[in-house]
Design a protein around this motif. Structure first.
Motif, PDB file in Angstrom:
ATOM      1  N   GLN A 121       0.699  -1.044   0.524  1.00 29.25           N
ATOM      2  CA  GLN A 121       0.123   0.093  -0.055  1.00 29.25           C
ATOM      3  C   GLN A 121       1.062   0.873   0.255  1.00 29.25           C
ATOM      4  O   GLN A 121       0.635   2.002  -1.161  1.00 29.25           O
ATOM      5  N   ARG A 122       1.953   1.059   1.055  1.00 27.59           N
ATOM      6  CA  ARG A 122       2.586   2.682   1.306  1.00 27.59           C
ATOM      7  C   ARG A 122       3.344   3.269  -0.456  1.00 27.59           C
ATOM      8  O   ARG A 122       3.557   3.584  -0.831  1.00 27.59           O
ATOM      9  N   THR A 123       3.567   1.387  -1.397  1.00 28.06           N
ATOM     10  CA  THR A 123       4.215   1.797  -2.629  1.00 28.06           C
ATOM     11  C   THR A 123       3.155   2.605  -3.345  1.00 28.06           C
ATOM     12  O   THR A 123       3.504   3.208  -3.885  1.00 28.06           O
ATOM     13  N   PHE A 124       2.273   2.074  -2.986  1.00 29.59           N
ATOM     14  CA  PHE A 124       1.200   2.348  -4.423  1.00 29.59           C
ATOM     15  C   PHE A 124       1.369   4.014  -3.867  1.00 29.59           C
ATOM     16  O   PHE A 124       1.216   4.412  -5.151  1.00 29.59           O
ATOM     17  N   TYR A 125       0.524   4.020  -2.740  1.00 31.73           N
ATOM     18  CA  TYR A 125       0.840   5.544  -2.748  1.00 31.73           C
ATOM     19  C   TYR A 125       1.161   6.224  -2.968  1.00 31.73           C
ATOM     20  O   TYR A 125       1.542   7.794  -3.743  1.00 31.73           O
TER      21      TYR A 125
END
Length: 412
Positions: A37-41
């Protein structure tokens, strides 16, 4: 011993190395399945100026065409590997996995990119598409890479010239990536602040870049927005573009060597027809001829404004051709069409000659217009609908007005 990996500058040229020289591509690791999730955002946030995002993530979907139907094949994620950018990693992998096994199959591919391709990748992807005409590629980007650089702009146009469709990622695309490519733990996609505003900037800038010199409308935009099918045609499986209002106009005046041409679309609070009226009033027109090509017929308010404009300019010949009729079943919108006819505006439906003229004057005069499937059949159906509207408002005497008119220059 592992074969040496080709760098990005080794290139595939106009024909990919695997086909041209009979050599296999360098081995590429298997694609990533999901993102954190952090990578995507962090990497997909569509900031206007993004710092620290030095990597590109490419989420892809591959569909095979079988008996005119699209069959999902696979999906995954690529990112930079050594000196090889994500776009070229995908091409190497796709060539080994699919094209070498079934070179004649047709594929529809969709990319969701955190950055639009750099100039080198754009050139090589364009060369790959030129070699493999059985592929259709849609590229949706969260951000534009060096969008102010003319060299990068030229390479993006090169992609579209080879058949790639390009667009900016909006909320539906970000949500789709979240649902399909992120370890989301069942949590819904949470849009960041200014997502919509940033998309508007990216989208308008991309359309500006992709419009060829001398062209007012991008080829793919014309084919999507002016398509007269009853239902919107998907660019790729599951990806539909909202059909917006585009207005292409040509103004001819006695004594003018060249007609004045322009392309308008709806702005916030102002429809394209109103923008046209504002531009024409500023010119102080006398005897003139205006030909308009619209994706949607005017709404009631715009029809009233056009009728008023025509009455204020009695020497003006105004022709309006629409690809589709807007809310044609509503009496209120039908009344708007009546305003046009009664004011002397020549209103009709676009057919093959009008689509061809619009393509030549506003899209690409160097390339012949290729009609989409069902164009003339759809046009005849819409014309019948328009005829029934005229009959229902006792305007039968106006039915044949346009049939006697032909496109041509204004007489001096």
């Amino acid at each position: 011993m592992q074969p040496q990996r080709l760098g990005t500058r080794a290139g595939m040229g106009l024909a990919c190395l695997g086909c041209r020289q009979g050599r296999h591509y360098s081995p590429i690791r298997n694609p990533i399945k999901m993102l954190y999730q952090r990578t995507f955002y962090f990497h997909f946030e569509n900031l206007l100026y993004a710092n620290g995002r030095k990597n590109t993530f490419l989420c892809y979907e591959v569909n095979r065409v079988e008996y005119s139907l699209l069959v999902p094949v696979c999906q995954g994620i690529f990112t930079k590997e050594g000196n090889l950018h994500a776009e070229l990693c995908f091409l190497y992998w796709f060539h080994n996995q699919f094209l070498e096994e079934s070179p004649g199959d047709e594929y529809r591919i969709t990319w969701y990119l955190s950055w639009s391709p750099c100039w080198d990748c754009a050139e090589q992807v364009a060369g790959f598409l030129a070699t493999h005409r059985n592929l259709r590629l849609a590229i949706l980007s969260a951000r534009l890479y060096y969008f102010w650089d003319p060299h990068y702009q030229e390479k993006l146009r090169r992609l579209t010239q080879e058949g790639a469709w390009m667009g900016a990622m909006d909320y539906p695309e970000f949500k789709k990536c979240w649902d399909k490519f992120v370890y989301n733990g069942g949590q819904p996609f949470r849009p960041w602040k200014r997502l919509k505003r940033n998309f508007s900037f990216q989208d308008s800038k991309l359309q500006e870049i992709l419009s060829s010199p001398g062209s007012l409308l991008q080829e793919e935009v014309f084919r999507v927005q002016f398509n007269n099918s009853q239902r919107a045609v998907p660019i790729q499986p599951g990806h539909y573009c909202r059909r917006k209002t585009y207005l292409c106009y040509q103004l001819e005046q006695p004594g003018a060597q060249e007609p004045l041409r322009g392309c308008l679309k709806n702005k916030k609070g102002r429809h394209a027809e109103i923008c046209l009226i504002d531009e024409m009033r500023s010119l102080g027109l006398g005897k003139a001829q205006i030909t308009c090509y619209l994706t949607w017929s005017p709404c009631r308010k715009c029809a009233q404004e056009l009728a008023t404009f025509k009455k204020d300019h009695p020497d003006l010949v105004l022709r309006v051709y629409a690809s589709r009729l807007y809310f044609h079943w509503s009496r209120k919108y039908q009344q708007g069409l009546c305003f046009l006819w009664l004011s002397g505006i020549q209103m009709d439906v676009m057919d093959l000659p009008q689509f061809t003229d619009c393509w030549t004057n506003f899209v690409n005069p160097q390339r012949p217009f290729k009609p989409w499937h069902g164009l003339e059949k759809n046009s005849r159906s819409i014309k019948r609908r328009l005829r029934r509207i005229k009959e229902s408002w006792n305007l039968q005497d106006l039915i044949n007005d346009f049939e006697k008119l032909q496109l041509g220059p204004l007489s001096p």
